[in-house]
Scaffold this motif. Structure first.
Motif, short mmCIF file in Angstrom:
data_model
loop_
_atom_site.label_atom_id
_atom_site.label_comp_id
_atom_site.label_asym_id
_atom_site.label_seq_id
_atom_site.Cartn_x
_atom_site.Cartn_y
_atom_site.Cartn_z
N MET A 193 0.84 -1.19 0.00
CA MET A 193 0.00 0.00 0.00
C MET A 193 0.88 1.24 0.00
O MET A 193 1.64 1.48 0.94
CB MET A 193 -0.91 0.00 1.23
N ILE A 194 0.80 2.03 -1.07
CA ILE A 194 1.56 3.27 -1.21
C ILE A 194 0.61 4.36 -1.67
O ILE A 194 -0.05 4.21 -2.71
CB ILE A 194 2.73 3.12 -2.21
N ASP A 195 0.54 5.46 -0.93
CA ASP A 195 -0.34 6.58 -1.29
C ASP A 195 -1.77 6.13 -1.58
O ASP A 195 -2.37 6.50 -2.59
CB ASP A 195 0.22 7.34 -2.50
N ASP A 196 -2.30 5.25 -0.69
CA ASP A 196 -3.67 4.76 -0.82
C ASP A 196 -3.90 3.89 -2.06
O ASP A 196 -5.03 3.63 -2.43
CB ASP A 196 -4.69 5.92 -0.84
N GLU A 197 -2.82 3.46 -2.70
CA GLU A 197 -2.94 2.56 -3.85
C GLU A 197 -2.29 1.23 -3.52
O GLU A 197 -1.17 1.19 -2.98
CB GLU A 197 -2.26 3.17 -5.08
N LEU A 198 -3.00 0.13 -3.80
CA LEU A 198 -2.46 -1.20 -3.56
C LEU A 198 -1.80 -1.71 -4.83
O LEU A 198 -2.46 -1.90 -5.85
CB LEU A 198 -3.57 -2.16 -3.12
N ILE A 199 -0.49 -1.94 -4.76
CA ILE A 199 0.29 -2.41 -5.92
C ILE A 199 0.61 -3.88 -5.72
O ILE A 199 1.09 -4.29 -4.66
CB ILE A 199 1.58 -1.58 -6.09
N PHE A 200 0.35 -4.66 -6.74
CA PHE A 200 0.51 -6.11 -6.67
C PHE A 200 1.97 -6.51 -6.43
O PHE A 200 2.89 -5.94 -7.01
CB PHE A 200 0.00 -6.74 -7.97
N VAL A 201 2.16 -7.53 -5.56
CA VAL A 201 3.48 -8.11 -5.31
C VAL A 201 3.33 -9.63 -5.44
O VAL A 201 2.61 -10.26 -4.65
CB VAL A 201 4.02 -7.77 -3.91
#
Length: 751
Positions: free
Chosen positions: A100-108
């Motif tokens: 979670m970065i800047d209210d955005e969930l980025i896939f890992v």
């Protein structure tokens, strides 16, 4: 009609200008994501012909990677983050990990996670993503591991042991050396900490922190739920010892400092199983047909000093936790059920709000003072209700007077725009082994509402006392209980769906206007087939209440000032409020607002964890209750719709279970998030939030705390494929036509 006219009268914006306006707006609000409606409204592109222009421009900008589509139909400005960033890792047992970065969930991807655990602070490298595909991140460092444990069941072999976890955040079993078992045996519920997880290893290694007991044993399972949410399930011995050393200390010197209410008629009204009586009411007749009503609250902070270990433990816990069969108190029992509890025929120290009222419950005067009381009687809600209904019993005149005053207060609250949601709480009768043998519903009656009204009045009065200051003066830092305005998009959606059934809900205007419309909707829809759906949507449109120093008022109660003063035995914010009242009454300076806000945030977080644990314990008991009812058929209401199926709440016992979409064998179903429904591609059957359905109990999984239901689709046979469209349509029609007087959905929220 006015709204439509307004849209039509809005000037049309040239397409060439729209792109600039959209980019400027998203860059200005660069940390948030918006849908096309919100963007169009913000840039005043509300002319009907601009609607498709905005949608097309957003698609084009996203395709050109000038903006980001961060969710289905949600857009934000391109992040100014670099390829390396720090965020919070989100682990899922299904492998859909993210950061979670800047209210955005980025896939890992799992291969790129470095075995980070849920909640760990991680440094990631974000790869440039291909057009039309979501970005991916790779963990390059675990910056700050989150201190956490995992709950599960031990399996002890000859050379090693493992923990099969209950966690939705971890799919892998934890390997435990036999030397780290702390005496655990196969089948024990255990709390385990991960000690090592190398990149090349499939499973983490760990050690047992605590053994809770045998799987399936009631106390072990309840403690497992508490541990799962990071909540304490036992009291430290040194804190208990410190509490036991405290004396009631009601000396003549202490009484002389307080207003003496020992000679005034006073009583408590509480649930029949309550032991911590933290509020009492007193009443006496004054001249000129006026009444003095005292709301007396246990003076906890008189006994708990700010520097004590009792204080530190209470601050950390922040709240008592109420599971199905037990209470885990915030304060040691010697205080919560003993010294501070306002038990009858015992002198008690209290912090009180005293009201002078007329017969219409208008408050003519009020004061906040420390007092000493002696309760004359302990009533249960059932006993007080009996007096209200029959007009006979102990202190009948006092209770009937308080009831009449409370009804005036309540009537005025609703006239001023307070929301009026009915509440029915699920309760269980439990046998000596903790097994649920009966489900019943606790409804709020006049006796409950009597207490509620005077507690609300006291809380409002205390908040106004500090927050409402003369013009030009600044209010001192204080703890407020706030409830923000509802999400405009959710209210708009409620209004649109209500309009399909002929009901009108305002989406603009004052909170009083909007709330009055919602209250009217809930009354008008009673007994109709669409009642369930609209009631659920109305509840879900509301924000969550929380503690903060920034007062924005309480939307649900329709008051500008509100706090929590009336339950210091079970809520730490109430202890904070008591201390601030005493400090400011003595002329003390305003406290550090930043520090106070941190304490408010912690209390809000702990309140949410406690609520989650309470719901988990209810789910566990519901599944346990339904275990011997496999194959039985019930009628219920669709209480939730997701892409993986829909949830059904049974009318008879309020147990909730999932009908998996994979089991809907007659068609392929698509999830419509906006309209809360699943729709079949071929036959176009719909399953919508609030629909009445009949289901059969298919599975009862205690480990997952989940019931699975099978939809009854044809003559009582679940999942039977139907040979033709007409038969399927008839079956759906027959089911949906039943139960047009469906029951109201249960509200689960706290003021």
């Amino acid at each position: 009609m006015a709204k439509k006219s307004s849209k039509e009268s809005a000037p049309k914006i040239r397409k060439a200008d729209l792109e600039k306006l959209i980019l400027h707006f998203l860059e200005k609000e660069n940390r948030q994501a918006f849908n096309y409606k919100q963007i169009a409204f913000a840039i005043n592109a509300t002319h009907p012909s601009n609607r498709m222009d905005v949608i097309n421009i957003l698609d084009s900008l996203a395709a050109a990677e000038l903006i980001q589509e961060v969710g289905l139909g949600k857009y934000k400005a391109n992040s100014n983050r670099g390829t390396e960033n720090i965020g919070e890792f989100v682990r899922r047992s299904n492998g859909r990990n993210g950061v979670m970065i800047d209210d955005e969930l980025i896939f890992v991807a799992e291969r790129n996670s470095r075995h980070a655990l849920n909640g760990d602070k991680v440094r990631v490298e974000i790869s440039a993503h291909r057009k039309g595909q979501e970005p991916e991140a790779k963990v390059i460092e675990i910056v700050e591991p989150k201190d956490q444990v995992f709950i599960g069941t031990l399996n002890v072999e000859k050379n090693y042991a493992s923990l099969v976890t209950d966690s939705k955040y971890l799919a892998a079993d934890i390997i435990i050396p036999r030397s780290k078992l702390k005496g655990g045996k196969t089948g024990d519920k255990a709390v385990v900490r991960i000690t090592q997880w190398r990149d090349e290893e499939m499973n983490p290694k760990g050690e047992v922190v605590d053994i809770l007991g045998q799987k399936g044993e009631n106390t072990a399972e309840m403690h497992a739920i508490l541990a799962e949410f990071g909540l304490p399930y036992k009291y430290p011995a040194n804190v208990e010892k410190a509490a036991n050393a405290i004396d009631a200390g009601i000396t003549p010197e202490e009484i002389a400092k307080r207003e003496d209410f020992r000679g005034v008629t006073t009583f408590t009204i509480d649930p029949r199983d309550a032991k911590d009586f933290d509020d009492a009411l007193s009443i006496r007749k004054l001249k000129n047909d006026r009444w003095e009503v005292g709301v007396h609250i246990a003076d906890v902070t008189h006994y708990v000093s700010p520097s004590s270990i009792i204080e530190k433990e209470a601050k950390q816990r922040a709240t008592s936790v109420y599971l199905v069969d037990r209470t885990i108190p915030m304060l040691p029992e010697h205080l919560s059920n003993g010294i501070c509890s306002l038990r009858p025929d015992e002198e008690k120290l209290t912090f009180s709000v005293i009201f002078e009222m007329d017969a219409k419950a208008n408050v003519l005067k009020s004061r906040i003072v420390r007092t000493v009381i002696r309760s004359d009687r302990r009533f249960t809600y059932e006993e007080a209700q009996q007096i209200i209904e029959t007009g006979d019993g102990d202190f009948k005149n006092e209770i009937l007077t308080l009831d009449a005053l409370a009804k005036e207060l309540r009537k005025r609250r609703y006239e001023n725009g307070a929301l009026e949601f009915d509440r029915a709480e699920v309760r269980f009768d439990i046998d000596k082994d903790g097994k649920p043998i009966r489900v019943f519903f606790k409804e709020s009656k006049d006796a409950n509402k009597l207490i509620e009204e005077f507690m609300l009045l006291a809380n409002i009065t205390v908040a106004e006392h500090i927050g409402k200051v003369p013009k030009g003066k600044k209010a001192k830092s204080f703890v407020y209980r706030v409830h923000d305005n509802p999400d405009p998009e959710k209210i708009s959606n409620l209004s649109q769906i209500a309009a399909r059934f002929g009901f009108k809900v305002k989406t603009e205007g004052s909170p009083k206007d909007i709330n009055s419309g919602i209250n009217r909707l809930l009354k008008d829809v009673k007994g109709r087939g669409e009642e369930n759906m609209l009631a659920i949507l109305a509840i879900r449109s509301m924000a969550k209440a929380m503690y903060t120093t920034e007062n924005v008022g309480h939307y649900g109660l329709a008051v500008p000032y509100y706090t929590h003063f009336t339950s210091p035995i079970r809520r730490y914010p109430d202890m904070m409020v008591h201390r601030l009242l005493a400090r400011y009454a003595e002329g003390g300076r305003s406290v550090d607002k930043v520090k106070l806000e941190d304490e408010c945030r912690h209390s809000s977080d702990m309140e949410q964890l406690a609520a989650n644990a309470e719901r988990a314990s209810i789910r566990y008991k519901q599944v346990e209750f339904m275990q011997d009812k496999l194959g039985e058929v019930y009628e219920g209401v669709i209480s939730g719709v997701t892409e993986w199926g829909f949830y059904v709440e049974l009318d008879e016992n309020k147990c909730e279970g999932l009908v998996p979409v994979r089991d809907l064998a007659d068609d392929y179903y698509d999830f419509d998030e906006k309209n809360f429904c699943l729709t079949g591609r071929k036959y176009h059957h719909k399953y919508t939030l609030g629909d009445i359905v009949r289901v059969q109990v298919a599975r009862a999984d205690l480990d997952r705390k989940q019931l699975d239901f099978a939809l009854v689709t044809d003559e009582g046979n679940p999942n039977k494929p139907l040979p033709q469209k007409e038969a399927a349509s008839k079956s759906r029609k027959d089911i949906s036509s039943k139960g047009k007087t469906g029951k109201k959905s249960r509200k689960s929220s706290r003021r």
